[in-house]
Scaffold this active site. Structure first.
Site, PDB file in Angstrom:
ATOM      1  NE  ARG B 118      -4.044  -2.068   2.069  1.00  0.00           N
ATOM      2  CZ  ARG B 118      -3.954  -3.018   2.988  1.00  0.00           C
ATOM      3  NH1 ARG B 118      -3.083  -2.910   3.961  1.00  0.00           N
ATOM      4  NH2 ARG B 118      -4.762  -4.053   2.939  1.00  0.00           N
ATOM      5  CE  LYS B 140      -1.624  13.146 -15.342  1.00  0.00           C
ATOM      6  NZ  LYS B 140      -2.133  13.391 -16.698  1.00  0.00           N
ATOM      7  CD  GLU B 182       5.332  14.832 -23.861  1.00  0.00           C
ATOM      8  OE1 GLU B 182       4.696  15.877 -23.632  1.00  0.00           O
ATOM      9  OE2 GLU B 182       4.772  13.700 -23.919  1.00  0.00           O
ATOM     10  CE  LYS B 224       4.397  16.647 -15.603  1.00  0.00           C
ATOM     11  NZ  LYS B 224       4.397  15.427 -16.386  1.00  0.00           N
ATOM     12  CD  GLU B 234      -5.012  15.309 -16.251  1.00  0.00           C
ATOM     13  OE1 GLU B 234      -3.810  15.066 -16.165  1.00  0.00           O
ATOM     14  OE2 GLU B 234      -5.744  14.836 -17.125  1.00  0.00           O
ATOM     15  NE  ARG B 238      -0.372  16.285 -13.815  1.00  0.00           N
ATOM     16  CZ  ARG B 238       0.375  15.584 -12.990  1.00  0.00           C
ATOM     17  NH1 ARG B 238       0.225  15.714 -11.694  1.00  0.00           N
ATOM     18  NH2 ARG B 238       1.287  14.757 -13.447  1.00  0.00           N
ATOM     19  CG  ASN B 242      -2.675  15.009 -20.956  1.00  0.00           C
ATOM     20  OD1 ASN B 242      -1.608  14.411 -20.994  1.00  0.00           O
ATOM     21  ND2 ASN B 242      -3.540  14.874 -19.960  1.00  0.00           N
ATOM     22  CG  HIS B 245      -0.354  13.858 -24.401  1.00  0.00           C
ATOM     23  ND1 HIS B 245       0.303  14.986 -24.834  1.00  0.00           N
ATOM     24  CD2 HIS B 245       0.557  13.163 -23.661  1.00  0.00           C
ATOM     25  CE1 HIS B 245       1.549  14.992 -24.356  1.00  0.00           C
ATOM     26  NE2 HIS B 245       1.723  13.893 -23.646  1.00  0.00           N
ATOM     27  CG  HIS B 249      -2.945   8.831 -25.006  1.00  0.00           C
ATOM     28  ND1 HIS B 249      -3.482   9.286 -23.818  1.00  0.00           N
ATOM     29  CD2 HIS B 249      -1.604   8.948 -24.862  1.00  0.00           C
ATOM     30  CE1 HIS B 249      -2.518   9.667 -23.009  1.00  0.00           C
ATOM     31  NE2 HIS B 249      -1.368   9.471 -23.621  1.00  0.00           N
ATOM     32  CG  HIS B 262       4.149   9.045 -24.983  1.00  0.00           C
ATOM     33  ND1 HIS B 262       2.780   9.055 -25.045  1.00  0.00           N
ATOM     34  CD2 HIS B 262       4.497  10.149 -24.270  1.00  0.00           C
ATOM     35  CE1 HIS B 262       2.313  10.111 -24.388  1.00  0.00           C
ATOM     36  NE2 HIS B 262       3.341  10.786 -23.909  1.00  0.00           N
TER      37      HIS B 262
END
Lengths: 367, 367
Positions: B118, B140, B182, B224, B234, B238, B242, B245, B249, B262
């Site tokens: 955990r 992330k 990026e 960032k 987000e 935030r 993206n 993206h 994606h 990516h």
């Protein structure tokens, strides 16, 4: 209906306890942000309560996710079924996951909610005594790994815990007993006066007396909420909630998940923790025996599996989450009603505890 | 060495950027609580940098965990290898996971750290430009699902990000270009003056000039850190990170993870976001074309896969994490240097964007 509060700052949430709560939409809607709801349940609980809860949530787009039943399925493969269902139905970040079932469902649905799209809301609707008094409160979620129980998971708090005590009416007696192991635990670790009450009410509890059960659930949840409010992420105090669990997890892992119910393993594990506390001179023989009798009257096993040798316990206990820098820490009773987490015990006392003939001990206590 | 700070209250952490940092134990030890360390890396990076980092961590019990390389392995099966290694070596809650590699390693090691018992500590040591300027900062973590990229994961912050710019010396040119996608993104979304600087330095950057790379990394990390500091999970701002993206994606998922890098998919996706912003009248044709030329000079593809029809994009975009209550939201440019997240666009503009002949557009820009 009784309502308690778990105080965790911005992550605080209510616990509602009472009869007929599954049919009260006003308890659910304040905690549902979007239009999508996924009810995660299992093959046993779905025929009993899924329709009732779905009807309560009219107006939402409700996705039922029905998993196989049992601790043996508390693994990644089953968790994946939840992600598959959510993605196929295109549930977005505003979805709310509702766990409808026992501890396994709550742990898995909660962990799925913690991970899906990096975290969505969830609500606990526990339907077994064990999940109502313990696992649904406090935010521990996760799955088992072949090498250790609950080794993969997250601390992730629900938005609400809604306990409909009517669901206990369909609970098999063996599961009721398993839940009583955790109820008795609260008496042993932090609420000594609870123990004579439990002793006097044990027949009522096992007979599903609604008043006795509601009282036992509320008192257990209150104890758990207190402890979790002080130490959400188990950096200290919270570990006392694991009385009997280090021994118990070893039993569960060794026997294969699901062969012993979690509460049954905790029952036998608590006997071992009592015996070790007695050997350390912290509790008396009479106190140990009273507690063992109470566990037995709850219908719990008080003897670990005869085929488990001390080395089997040691092997499984070495990966316990309370191990720090190689040192095994155990939850023991400094006195009845006061648990401590400690690595300060002579190794030979642990060895003697693991070698004790619990069969003989149980036999000599009579009925 | 330059040091930035990500400000997230009790979860704040430093980003160190410089040459030779892998060999400086004093950057690591403040962030390691116990005696156990697991270095998670891959088959490509291990021969290059694992020994160097292990030597730096003398005095700790160091467990190397070497995963197969590539986005195609960013899944549960590979994640499980980390848990297997940690449990077999009996790593406890005080262990520290160090991610040594690119974005895939950082995402998986970070998610493993978030879930193991955990949650245990972790440190990001990114070795690709893309991970240094983007994925190692901000917490992330996650893995892919066959139905969607990064659909299972956690927001989980590292204790530190340690960027040794020397590692870029062994980076394949294709990966360097992917990282530049990026870098250019930060200029487009929130730092307009960065764009002419990037244009003037593009040859130096692609030639691995240390001064230019350090400046580009620092400026990207600063952008960032600013955005993440405002919106860690987000809920709003935030999402501008993206840009490109959502289209990207879709390309990655449709082509099969790992076929396009990516950053390459983000490159082509950014061209689509530029075109859509142009169609909305928010940026000019000249601004669109300047940005496309910069992406192309970075060595990036500026044309989506020819075999992807509009319906392929729509299908994959429907499960994007920015979809809320069924509505697709896109990151677009209100102007160069200012991104917005919006669902307020005519459907026909999206359709036209998906139907644009990007091959012809690229050809007419010349070299």
């Amino acid at each position: 209906m009784r309502t308690l509060q778990v105080d965790l700052g911005e992550r605080s949430y209510p616990i509602h306890i009472g009869s007929g709560l599954l049919s009260r939409p006003e308890l659910f809607t304040p905690h549902i942000a979007g239009r999508q709801v996924a009810i995660v349940t299992n093959e046993t609980v779905a025929p009993l309560y899924l329709e009732r809860l779905s009807n309560t949530l009219q107006g939402y787009s409700v996705l039922p996710v029905i998993l196989p039943d049992g601790e043996a399925h508390k693994n990644w493969e089953t968790l994946q079924l939840i992600f598959d269902a959510l993605l196929t139905a295109r549930h977005d970040r505003r979805t709310t996951v509702i766990a409808l079932g026992g501890g396994v469902i709550g742990d898995m649905a909660g962990f799925a909610a913690a991970c899906y799209q990096r975290g969505v809301d969830f609500i606990q609707v526990p339907t077994t005594l064990l999940s109502q008094v313990d696992s649904s409160v406090g935010g521990k979620t996760g799955i088992n790994h072949p090498l250790g129980k609950n080794m993969v998971g997250a601390f992730y708090q629900p938005k609400a815990v809604i306990i409909d005590t009517d669901t206990l009416g369909t609970l098999p007696p063996r599961e009721l007993s398993a839940g009583l192991a955790e109820v008795i635990k609260y008496g042993l670790i932090c609420d000594k006066p609870f123990l004579p009450w439990l002793s006097s009410q044990m027949s009522a509890l096992r007979g599903l007396d609604a008043v006795a059960l509601t009282e036992a659930i509320e008192r257990s949840c209150a104890a758990k909420a207190r402890v979790v409010g002080v130490d959400e992420r188990e950096s200290g105090l919270r570990a006392i909630l694991n009385l009997g669990h280090t021994f118990g997890h070893a039993i569960e892992t060794h026997q294969g998940y699901g062969v012993w119910l979690h509460g049954e393993a905790v029952g036998a594990g608590t006997v071992m923790a009592l015996e070790m506390s007695r050997r350390l001179g912290w509790i008396s023989v009479a106190e140990r025996d009273d507690a063992i009798r109470l566990l037995r009257r709850a219908g719990l096993p008080v003897v670990p599996p005869v085929e488990m040798a001390p080395e089997h316990f040691l092997e499984h206990m070495a990966v316990d989450k309370k191990v720090l820098d190689g040192q095994l820490r155990l939850v023991l009773l400094r006195q009845i009603g006061e648990a401590v987490v400690t690595a300060e015990f002579p190794r030979e006392v642990l060895d003697a505890t693991l070698s004790t003939d619990y069969r003989a001990l149980a036999d000599q206590l009579g009925e």
